[in-house]
Design a protein around this motif. Sequence first.
Motif, mmCIF file in Angstrom:
data_model
loop_
_atom_site.group_PDB
_atom_site.id
_atom_site.type_symbol
_atom_site.label_atom_id
_atom_site.label_comp_id
_atom_site.label_asym_id
_atom_site.label_seq_id
_atom_site.Cartn_x
_atom_site.Cartn_y
_atom_site.Cartn_z
ATOM 1 N N GLN A 125 56.543 37.162 32.589
ATOM 2 C CA GLN A 125 56.891 37.305 31.175
ATOM 3 C C GLN A 125 57.108 38.770 30.783
ATOM 4 N N ASN A 126 57.062 39.654 31.760
ATOM 5 C CA ASN A 126 57.244 41.099 31.536
ATOM 6 C C ASN A 126 56.256 41.639 30.515
ATOM 7 N N ARG A 127 55.023 41.177 30.574
ATOM 8 C CA ARG A 127 53.982 41.679 29.683
ATOM 9 C C ARG A 127 53.261 42.872 30.292
ATOM 10 N N THR A 128 53.655 43.265 31.486
ATOM 11 C CA THR A 128 53.071 44.416 32.160
ATOM 12 C C THR A 128 54.060 44.955 33.178
ATOM 13 N N LYS A 129 53.865 46.206 33.538
ATOM 14 C CA LYS A 129 54.691 46.811 34.582
ATOM 15 C C LYS A 129 53.931 46.853 35.899
ATOM 16 N N MET A 130 52.698 46.335 35.899
ATOM 17 C CA MET A 130 51.876 46.311 37.113
ATOM 18 C C MET A 130 52.382 45.249 38.072
ATOM 19 N N SER A 131 51.995 45.409 39.318
ATOM 20 C CA SER A 131 52.303 44.367 40.300
ATOM 21 C C SER A 131 51.304 43.219 40.115
ATOM 22 N N PHE A 132 51.617 42.100 40.708
ATOM 23 C CA PHE A 132 50.750 40.928 40.638
ATOM 24 C C PHE A 132 49.345 41.258 41.148
ATOM 25 N N GLU A 133 49.274 41.953 42.282
ATOM 26 C CA GLU A 133 47.983 42.288 42.888
ATOM 27 C C GLU A 133 47.172 43.215 41.991
ATOM 28 N N GLU A 134 47.843 44.232 41.425
ATOM 29 C CA GLU A 134 47.145 45.176 40.542
ATOM 30 C C GLU A 134 46.597 44.463 39.307
ATOM 31 N N LEU A 135 47.415 43.585 38.731
ATOM 32 C CA LEU A 135 46.996 42.880 37.533
ATOM 33 C C LEU A 135 45.848 41.914 37.826
ATOM 34 N N SER A 136 45.912 41.223 38.948
ATOM 35 C CA SER A 136 44.825 40.310 39.333
ATOM 36 C C SER A 136 43.511 41.076 39.479
ATOM 37 N N LYS A 137 43.591 42.241 40.121
ATOM 38 C CA LYS A 137 42.386 43.058 40.302
ATOM 39 C C LYS A 137 41.880 43.574 38.960
ATOM 40 N N LEU A 138 42.779 43.998 38.074
ATOM 41 C CA LEU A 138 42.391 44.488 36.746
ATOM 42 C C LEU A 138 41.692 43.389 35.948
ATOM 43 N N ILE A 139 42.239 42.185 35.956
ATOM 44 C CA ILE A 139 41.627 41.070 35.224
ATOM 45 C C ILE A 139 40.234 40.795 35.775
ATOM 46 N N THR A 140 40.127 40.742 37.092
ATOM 47 C CA THR A 140 38.832 40.456 37.725
ATOM 48 C C THR A 140 37.811 41.541 37.428
ATOM 49 N N ASP A 141 38.184 42.790 37.640
ATOM 50 C CA ASP A 141 37.251 43.901 37.441
ATOM 51 C C ASP A 141 36.842 44.039 35.965
ATOM 52 N N SER A 142 37.821 43.923 35.069
ATOM 53 C CA SER A 142 37.526 44.060 33.641
ATOM 54 C C SER A 142 36.601 42.945 33.151
ATOM 55 N N ALA A 143 36.833 41.751 33.645
ATOM 56 C CA ALA A 143 36.002 40.627 33.234
ATOM 57 C C ALA A 143 34.581 40.764 33.771
ATOM 58 N N ARG A 144 34.460 41.141 35.014
ATOM 59 C CA ARG A 144 33.116 41.224 35.631
ATOM 60 C C ARG A 144 32.291 42.355 35.026
ATOM 61 N N THR A 145 32.934 43.415 34.546
ATOM 62 C CA THR A 145 32.182 44.486 33.927
ATOM 63 C C THR A 145 32.015 44.281 32.420
ATOM 64 N N GLY A 146 32.819 43.384 31.840
ATOM 65 C CA GLY A 146 32.784 43.233 30.399
ATOM 66 C C GLY A 146 32.190 41.939 29.867
ATOM 67 N N ILE A 147 32.519 40.804 30.470
ATOM 68 C CA ILE A 147 32.102 39.532 29.875
ATOM 69 C C ILE A 147 31.231 38.660 30.773
ATOM 70 N N CYS A 148 31.081 39.004 32.024
ATOM 71 C CA CYS A 148 30.263 38.162 32.928
ATOM 72 C C CYS A 148 28.765 38.414 32.749
#
Length: 148
Positions: A125-148
């Motif tokens: 959807q072109n909501r980011t300029k990151m690659s799929f791998e970078e975005l997957s890692k960002l979602i995982t890392d941000s969630a584990r440090t923020g909401i888990c």
Amino acid sequence: MRKLVVVGAALCLALAGCNSATVDSEPPQETEVAPLERESDAPTSAEETTSSAAKSKSQEDRGAREISEIPSAEVPEPEAKYLGKLKDAGVNVDGVEDQLLGAGQAACDENEVTISAVAGQLVEQNRTKMSFEELSKLITDSARTGIC
């Protein structure tokens, strides 16, 4: 002899299939629905008059109302920080907050399939300029440090 058996079997199968492929040319039969019976509106006592008036007022049919914007729900602080991290990293989170929160919860549950699905959609959807791998890692890392 074998030819005769094969031809006979093919003929039987063809005839058996014809039975279920036929179409009825009769028009569908119409059915009638009995009309609803309505209760009398005439009250029998003064007490019933008051209660029926209150009842009809509360059960009044209201038309649809037009709204100018979708009501916003308060996002709890940990989830807001998680979405803020994604936004700060260059992800357009507007309108997909629920999906991102679901992906964040999936990261907490170590559900890589959901994270991959959401990350793939955001990239497509072109909501980011990151690659799929970078975005997957960002979602995982941000969630584990923020909401888990």
